[in-house]
Design a protein around this motif. Structure first.
Motif, mmCIF file in Angstrom:
data_model
loop_
_atom_site.group_PDB
_atom_site.id
_atom_site.type_symbol
_atom_site.label_atom_id
_atom_site.label_comp_id
_atom_site.label_asym_id
_atom_site.label_seq_id
_atom_site.Cartn_x
_atom_site.Cartn_y
_atom_site.Cartn_z
ATOM 1 N N MET A 1 18.289 47.978 162.235
ATOM 2 C CA MET A 1 17.421 49.024 162.943
ATOM 3 C C MET A 1 18.238 49.660 163.808
ATOM 4 S SD MET A 1 14.258 47.496 165.591
ATOM 5 C CE MET A 1 13.627 46.513 164.103
ATOM 6 N N ILE A 2 17.581 51.003 164.216
ATOM 7 C CA ILE A 2 18.503 51.711 165.160
ATOM 8 C C ILE A 2 17.611 52.097 166.337
ATOM 9 C CG2 ILE A 2 19.235 54.329 165.367
ATOM 10 C CD1 ILE A 2 21.108 52.312 163.507
ATOM 11 N N ALA A 3 18.245 52.131 167.443
ATOM 12 C CA ALA A 3 17.420 52.259 168.707
ATOM 13 C C ALA A 3 18.044 53.488 169.701
ATOM 14 C CB ALA A 3 17.443 51.124 169.511
ATOM 15 N N PRO A 4 17.648 54.661 169.464
ATOM 16 C CA PRO A 4 18.022 55.877 170.002
ATOM 17 C C PRO A 4 17.545 55.676 171.548
ATOM 18 C CG PRO A 4 16.345 56.545 168.605
ATOM 19 C CD PRO A 4 16.561 55.221 168.420
ATOM 20 N N SER A 5 18.497 55.881 172.495
ATOM 21 C CA SER A 5 18.304 55.710 173.914
ATOM 22 C C SER A 5 18.502 56.835 174.818
ATOM 23 C CB SER A 5 18.931 54.625 174.500
ATOM 24 O OG SER A 5 20.188 54.461 174.260
ATOM 25 N N ASP A 6 18.918 57.975 174.230
ATOM 26 C CA ASP A 6 19.534 59.317 174.766
ATOM 27 C C ASP A 6 18.495 60.171 175.458
ATOM 28 O OD1 ASP A 6 19.003 61.519 172.678
ATOM 29 O OD2 ASP A 6 19.102 59.442 171.803
ATOM 30 N N MET A 7 17.159 60.038 174.962
ATOM 31 C CA MET A 7 16.153 60.749 175.363
ATOM 32 C C MET A 7 16.486 62.486 174.960
ATOM 33 S SD MET A 7 13.713 59.259 176.294
ATOM 34 C CE MET A 7 12.417 60.333 177.359
ATOM 35 N N MET A 8 17.104 62.692 173.898
ATOM 36 C CA MET A 8 17.065 64.238 173.641
ATOM 37 C C MET A 8 15.868 64.415 172.547
ATOM 38 S SD MET A 8 19.795 65.284 174.528
ATOM 39 C CE MET A 8 19.921 64.150 176.021
ATOM 40 N N GLU B 1 20.450 43.038 170.073
ATOM 41 C CA GLU B 1 20.870 44.381 170.448
ATOM 42 C C GLU B 1 22.482 44.555 170.780
ATOM 43 O OE1 GLU B 1 19.389 48.665 171.998
ATOM 44 O OE2 GLU B 1 18.404 47.028 172.370
ATOM 45 N N ILE B 2 23.277 45.474 170.441
ATOM 46 C CA ILE B 2 24.503 45.580 170.502
ATOM 47 C C ILE B 2 24.920 46.817 171.061
ATOM 48 C CG2 ILE B 2 26.834 45.493 169.338
ATOM 49 C CD1 ILE B 2 25.752 43.553 167.235
ATOM 50 N N PHE B 3 25.695 46.611 172.113
ATOM 51 C CA PHE B 3 26.258 47.756 172.941
ATOM 52 C C PHE B 3 27.443 47.433 173.054
ATOM 53 C CE2 PHE B 3 22.138 46.721 174.536
ATOM 54 C CZ PHE B 3 21.434 47.932 174.699
ATOM 55 N N GLY B 4 28.357 48.508 173.362
ATOM 56 C CA GLY B 4 29.751 48.204 173.425
ATOM 57 C C GLY B 4 30.580 49.274 174.350
ATOM 58 N N LEU B 5 32.074 48.901 174.690
ATOM 59 C CA LEU B 5 32.754 49.592 175.332
ATOM 60 C C LEU B 5 33.878 49.964 174.050
ATOM 61 C CD1 LEU B 5 31.542 47.910 177.730
ATOM 62 C CD2 LEU B 5 33.538 48.305 179.100
ATOM 63 N N PRO B 6 34.181 51.174 174.146
ATOM 64 C CA PRO B 6 35.180 51.701 172.976
ATOM 65 C C PRO B 6 36.502 51.448 173.422
ATOM 66 C CG PRO B 6 34.299 53.634 174.172
ATOM 67 C CD PRO B 6 33.594 52.577 174.865
ATOM 68 N N GLU B 7 37.427 51.847 172.490
ATOM 69 C CA GLU B 7 38.847 51.990 172.753
ATOM 70 C C GLU B 7 39.342 53.303 173.623
ATOM 71 O OE1 GLU B 7 40.900 50.533 169.398
ATOM 72 O OE2 GLU B 7 40.321 48.524 169.526
ATOM 73 N N ILE C 1 19.797 42.863 163.351
ATOM 74 C CA ILE C 1 21.005 43.469 164.138
ATOM 75 C C ILE C 1 20.261 45.035 164.631
ATOM 76 C CG2 ILE C 1 23.108 44.701 164.420
ATOM 77 C CD1 ILE C 1 24.369 42.339 162.513
ATOM 78 N N ILE C 2 20.205 45.115 165.868
ATOM 79 C CA ILE C 2 19.766 46.431 166.489
ATOM 80 C C ILE C 2 20.833 47.387 166.927
ATOM 81 C CG2 ILE C 2 17.964 47.633 168.011
ATOM 82 C CD1 ILE C 2 16.579 45.031 168.035
ATOM 83 N N GLY C 3 21.184 48.472 166.535
ATOM 84 C CA GLY C 3 22.127 49.183 167.327
ATOM 85 C C GLY C 3 21.620 50.224 168.108
ATOM 86 N N ASP C 4 22.020 50.244 169.338
ATOM 87 C CA ASP C 4 21.668 51.124 170.439
ATOM 88 C C ASP C 4 22.529 52.380 170.236
ATOM 89 O OD1 ASP C 4 21.096 51.988 173.449
ATOM 90 O OD2 ASP C 4 23.262 52.430 173.308
ATOM 91 N N VAL C 5 21.900 53.484 169.977
ATOM 92 C CA VAL C 5 22.509 54.822 169.601
ATOM 93 C C VAL C 5 22.511 55.788 171.029
ATOM 94 C CG1 VAL C 5 22.268 57.037 168.334
ATOM 95 C CG2 VAL C 5 22.016 54.755 167.256
ATOM 96 N N CYS C 6 23.404 55.750 171.509
ATOM 97 C CA CYS C 6 23.564 56.778 172.543
ATOM 98 C C CYS C 6 24.929 57.365 172.901
ATOM 99 C CB CYS C 6 23.238 56.149 173.911
ATOM 100 S SG CYS C 6 22.617 57.450 175.342
#
Length: 324
Positions: A161-168, A77-83, A115-120
């Motif tokens: 796979m998409i993994a939404p973690s925002d709880m909206m 699962e991939i998390f990231g810090l943006p530019e 590859i799982i994408g964290d969506v938040c």
């Protein structure tokens, strides 16, 4: 003396017998390993509150992914810090951001690795909250459009796979609709359906630079005191199209995992979160516990409670130990 006819110890008498009657098994195939990607090249910086976990540039993330795949771990699962960050977190759907570039690079090198994408939005917004603000309130419905954009951008980059973690509320339906409209009907959704407003997230917020600049997330993440509410969230997300249901955190919420398992037939994931990991590492560093024994026992408890998938920072070590 009366003869003993019932002797459960007979089934514990040797390692061979114990293995034959073992009810719960643990395998590297059960694990997902989280990766934190950052801007730059040749970056590998240890996260202070999460020993043996690193901020990695895309090139080093690919190297780690190869190691993970060779150990038999099927997914990352991939998390990231943006530019850059802004009020709406627009770097979250920027194709040149580290997360999207890492997904594309890893999928090119390792097409069979899931590859799982964290969506938040929290690590992408300047205010650190999980969506678009209206004053100091996270605007639920306005955020759905942004989450859908992130999901599609990750699918385009190679996410399976998409993994939404925002709880909206409603985000699973919004993401499913957007993915289908963009032609990604086979990209699945692992919903953080039961995500509690937990104190166990502290080290992750250091790792992802995602602490809110004001207030907290209790207006959208679940109250740790609530149990019945968990099934309401699960039922809503399944009705909206979730393929996998997640409970987060894992260790302090195994009763919730069992409750969900007893009520649904869908796959269940748990997230063995950063605070749970950091406490084990700290105790082990002080010589207070046997790290290998504690980790494998803890991960087994998650499977025993009903989890099919365990997202854990222990995955690499555990996969090696299970090969011994």
């Amino acid at each position: 003396m009366m003869k003993q006819t019932l002797r459960p110890r007979r089934m514990r008498i040797s390692e061979g017998v114990r293995s034959m009657v073992q009810e719960t098994t643990l395998s590297a195939k059960d694990f997902v390993y989280p990766i934190f990607v950052v801007p730059g090249e040749n970056v590998k910086t240890e996260i202070p509150s999460m020993p043996n976990c690193y901020h990695l540039s895309v090139d080093n993330a690919v190297k780690l992914a190869k190691e993970i795949y060779e150990l038999g771990i099927p997914a990352v699962e991939i998390f990231g810090l943006p530019e850059y960050k802004d009020e709406i977190g627009s770097s979250a759907w920027d194709a040149t951001s580290p997360v999207q570039r890492a997904m594309k690079a890893i999928k090119t090198e390792l097409p069979k690795l899931v590859i799982i994408g964290d969506v938040c939005m929290c690590q992408y917004t300047s205010h650190g909250h999980c969506g678009k603000l209206c004053g100091e309130y996270v605007d639920n419905d306005a955020t759905l459009e942004l989450l859908a954009k992130v999901a599609v951008s990750q699918a385009e980059a190679g996410a399976d796979m998409i993994a939404p973690s925002d709880m909206m509320d409603g985000r699973v339906a919004a993401i499913r609709e957007a993915l289908d409209a963009a032609g990604f009907i086979n990209v699945s959704i692992m919903s953080y359906a039961v995500k509690y407003a937990s104190g166990y997230y502290g080290p992750f917020r250091d790792a992802a630079d995602s602490a809110p600049q004001f207030g907290d997330r209790r207006s959208y993440q679940m109250d740790p005191a609530n149990s019945r509410e968990a099934m309401k969230e699960v039922e809503l997300d399944l009705a909206e199209g979730a393929d996998i249901i997640m409970v987060k955190p894992a260790l302090a919420y195994l009763d919730i995992v069992r409750q969900v398992r007893d009520n649904i037939d869908h796959p269940i994931a748990v997230y063995n979160v950063s605070g749970e990991y950091a406490m084990v590492k700290a105790a082990a560093a002080n010589g207070w516990i046997d790290e290998k024994r504690i980790v494998l026992e803890t991960l087994t408890s998650m499977k025993r409670a009903g989890a099919d998938i365990i997202i854990t920072y222990h995955a690499i070590d555990a996969a090696r130990w299970l090969k011994e």
